[in-house]
Scaffold this active site. Structure first.
Site, PDB file in Angstrom:
ATOM      1  N   ILE A 138      -8.023   0.195  10.628  1.00 33.48           N
ATOM      2  CA  ILE A 138      -8.932   1.363  10.540  1.00 33.48           C
ATOM      3  C   ILE A 138     -10.106   0.706   9.686  1.00 33.48           C
ATOM      4  O   ILE A 138     -10.007  -0.155   8.975  1.00 33.48           O
ATOM      5  CB  ILE A 138      -8.459   2.607   9.893  1.00 33.48           C
ATOM      6  CG1 ILE A 138      -7.861   2.418   8.485  1.00 33.48           C
ATOM      7  CG2 ILE A 138      -7.486   3.173  10.707  1.00 33.48           C
ATOM      8  CD1 ILE A 138      -7.666   3.659   7.575  1.00 33.48           C
ATOM      9  N   PHE A 156      -5.576   5.828  -0.304  1.00 33.19           N
ATOM     10  CA  PHE A 156      -4.845   4.587  -0.062  1.00 33.19           C
ATOM     11  C   PHE A 156      -4.906   3.778  -1.555  1.00 33.19           C
ATOM     12  O   PHE A 156      -5.782   3.457  -2.140  1.00 33.19           O
ATOM     13  CB  PHE A 156      -5.012   3.539   0.914  1.00 33.19           C
ATOM     14  CG  PHE A 156      -4.591   3.879   2.272  1.00 33.19           C
ATOM     15  CD1 PHE A 156      -3.404   3.738   2.859  1.00 33.19           C
ATOM     16  CD2 PHE A 156      -5.783   4.602   3.212  1.00 33.19           C
ATOM     17  CE1 PHE A 156      -3.410   4.334   4.013  1.00 33.19           C
ATOM     18  CE2 PHE A 156      -5.556   4.792   4.438  1.00 33.19           C
ATOM     19  CZ  PHE A 156      -4.140   4.898   4.896  1.00 33.19           C
ATOM     20  N   TYR A 211       0.557  -1.326  -0.030  1.00 33.58           N
ATOM     21  CA  TYR A 211       0.097   0.050   0.047  1.00 33.58           C
ATOM     22  C   TYR A 211       1.002   1.354  -0.059  1.00 33.58           C
ATOM     23  O   TYR A 211       1.743   1.374   0.438  1.00 33.58           O
ATOM     24  CB  TYR A 211      -0.821  -0.127   1.284  1.00 33.58           C
ATOM     25  CG  TYR A 211      -0.266   0.266   2.489  1.00 33.58           C
ATOM     26  CD1 TYR A 211       0.019   1.495   3.101  1.00 33.58           C
ATOM     27  CD2 TYR A 211       0.442  -0.680   3.029  1.00 33.58           C
ATOM     28  CE1 TYR A 211       0.787   1.864   4.248  1.00 33.58           C
ATOM     29  CE2 TYR A 211       1.195  -0.732   4.363  1.00 33.58           C
ATOM     30  CZ  TYR A 211       1.341   0.520   4.927  1.00 33.58           C
ATOM     31  OH  TYR A 211       1.994   0.808   6.127  1.00 33.58           O
ATOM     32  N   PHE A 221       2.244   9.656   3.564  1.00 32.44           N
ATOM     33  CA  PHE A 221       2.337   9.560   4.981  1.00 32.44           C
ATOM     34  C   PHE A 221       2.902   8.164   5.301  1.00 32.44           C
ATOM     35  O   PHE A 221       3.645   7.996   6.258  1.00 32.44           O
ATOM     36  CB  PHE A 221       1.246  10.009   5.748  1.00 32.44           C
ATOM     37  CG  PHE A 221       0.229   9.316   5.571  1.00 32.44           C
ATOM     38  CD1 PHE A 221      -0.208   8.114   5.998  1.00 32.44           C
ATOM     39  CD2 PHE A 221      -1.020   9.711   4.635  1.00 32.44           C
ATOM     40  CE1 PHE A 221      -1.533   7.483   5.876  1.00 32.44           C
ATOM     41  CE2 PHE A 221      -2.194   9.014   4.346  1.00 32.44           C
ATOM     42  CZ  PHE A 221      -2.272   7.606   5.132  1.00 32.44           C
ATOM     43  N   ASP A 222       2.880   7.288   4.236  1.00 31.16           N
ATOM     44  CA  ASP A 222       3.304   5.979   4.661  1.00 31.16           C
ATOM     45  C   ASP A 222       3.133   5.088   3.376  1.00 31.16           C
ATOM     46  O   ASP A 222       2.280   5.270   2.616  1.00 31.16           O
ATOM     47  CB  ASP A 222       2.354   5.232   5.854  1.00 31.16           C
ATOM     48  CG  ASP A 222       3.094   3.937   6.239  1.00 31.16           C
ATOM     49  OD1 ASP A 222       4.253   3.745   5.985  1.00 31.16           O
ATOM     50  OD2 ASP A 222       2.391   3.136   7.146  1.00 31.16           O
ATOM     51  N   TYR A 225      -9.021   7.790  11.325  1.00 32.86           N
ATOM     52  CA  TYR A 225      -8.539   8.136  12.620  1.00 32.86           C
ATOM     53  C   TYR A 225      -9.486   9.147  13.401  1.00 32.86           C
ATOM     54  O   TYR A 225      -9.114   9.572  14.546  1.00 32.86           O
ATOM     55  CB  TYR A 225      -6.976   8.577  12.643  1.00 32.86           C
ATOM     56  CG  TYR A 225      -6.288   7.388  12.215  1.00 32.86           C
ATOM     57  CD1 TYR A 225      -5.822   6.412  12.958  1.00 32.86           C
ATOM     58  CD2 TYR A 225      -5.595   7.441  10.933  1.00 32.86           C
ATOM     59  CE1 TYR A 225      -5.274   5.265  12.643  1.00 32.86           C
ATOM     60  CE2 TYR A 225      -4.713   6.615  10.533  1.00 32.86           C
ATOM     61  CZ  TYR A 225      -4.600   5.453  11.277  1.00 32.86           C
ATOM     62  OH  TYR A 225      -3.530   4.521  10.805  1.00 32.86           O
TER      63      TYR A 225
END
Length: 244
Positions: free
Chosen positions: A187, A230, A159, A169-170, A213
């Site tokens: 999540i 994502f 991902y 961010f990731d 979140y």
């Protein structure tokens, strides 16, 4: 644990205000002075009281609180130490604090939430974007032909996660290593989407903050109220219903 934290926080703020109230007021002979002198730190109790007040005030200020009624704090402290009947029960106290802090969180995240709502409203009009009743949106990049995982299955995915402005961010792709986790251990937006994806699929997910979140900040880049995007590739189901 939550009750203890909130109870201590309120008591600490009350203690600080009570110490301020005990300071000697300016005499009538010095009426020209508009403010009373700040109490000096002279004893270990003074030091402890000031440190507790400073720590607690800093905590609430960082959480977004900008106003406080010091007279009410002083009254609460006096009620506790003089064993007067408090105006609230412990349960009421905790509820008031939590409700107010939640309001501060919502106020703080209002800008991000509004931007996210606008983004999702425009995104749903794009060709190929599916919007589910939960508010989750997805776009099929590649449809796999394998089995769809269940809620307790363990899966392996690649991902990349970005904000709506494209900030990454990731990314397991950037790290060069896929991640393995239970479908119900992430999540809500991921949990819902993964159960719709056949193994081998590549989907683009657009996840509202309530399915991500919420009002919480997560790390340095994800601010409360943020919509997350994502690119997800479901590589395999590693185990079914938690069993190899």
């Amino acid at each position: 644990m939550k009750k203890t934290v909130f109870s201590f926080a309120l008591l600490a703020m009350a203690g600080t205000a009570f110490c301020q109230v005990k300071a000697k007021p300016a005499s009538q002979g010095t009426a020209a002075k508009t403010t009373a002198a700040a109490p000096a730190i002279k004893t270990p109790i003074d030091s402890f009281s000031y440190a507790v007040g400073l720590s607690t005030a800093t905590f609430f200020k960082e959480k977004g609180a900008t106003q406080i009624n010091s007279a009410m704090i002083a009254k609460a402290c006096e009620d506790v130490f003089k064993k007067n009947q408090p105006s609230m029960t412990v349960e009421q106290m905790n509820k008031v604090i939590m409700t107010y802090m939640q309001k501060l969180d919502r106020d703080k995240t209002a800008v991000a939430r509004k931007a996210g709502e606008t983004y999702l409203a425009e995104n749903k009009k794009k060709t190929g974007v599916v919007t589910l009743p939960s508010g989750l949106q997805y776009q099929v990049v590649k449809e796999g032909t394998g089995t769809k995982p269940g809620p307790t299955d363990t899966v392996k995915v690649h991902y990349t996660g970005t904000l709506i402005d494209g900030t990454v961010f990731d990314s397991s792709v950037d790290r060069g290593e896929p991640i393995t986790f239970p479908v119900n251990g992430v999540i809500p937006g991921w949990t819902e989407a993964l159960q719709l994806m056949p193994v081998g699929s590549k989907w683009k997910l657009f996840i509202p903050s309530d399915l991500a979140y919420g009002d919480r900040d997560m790390g340095d880049k994800i601010k409360g109220g943020s919509v997350l995007v994502f690119d997800v590739e479901l590589l395999s189901i590693e185990s079914k219903t938690g069993k190899e």
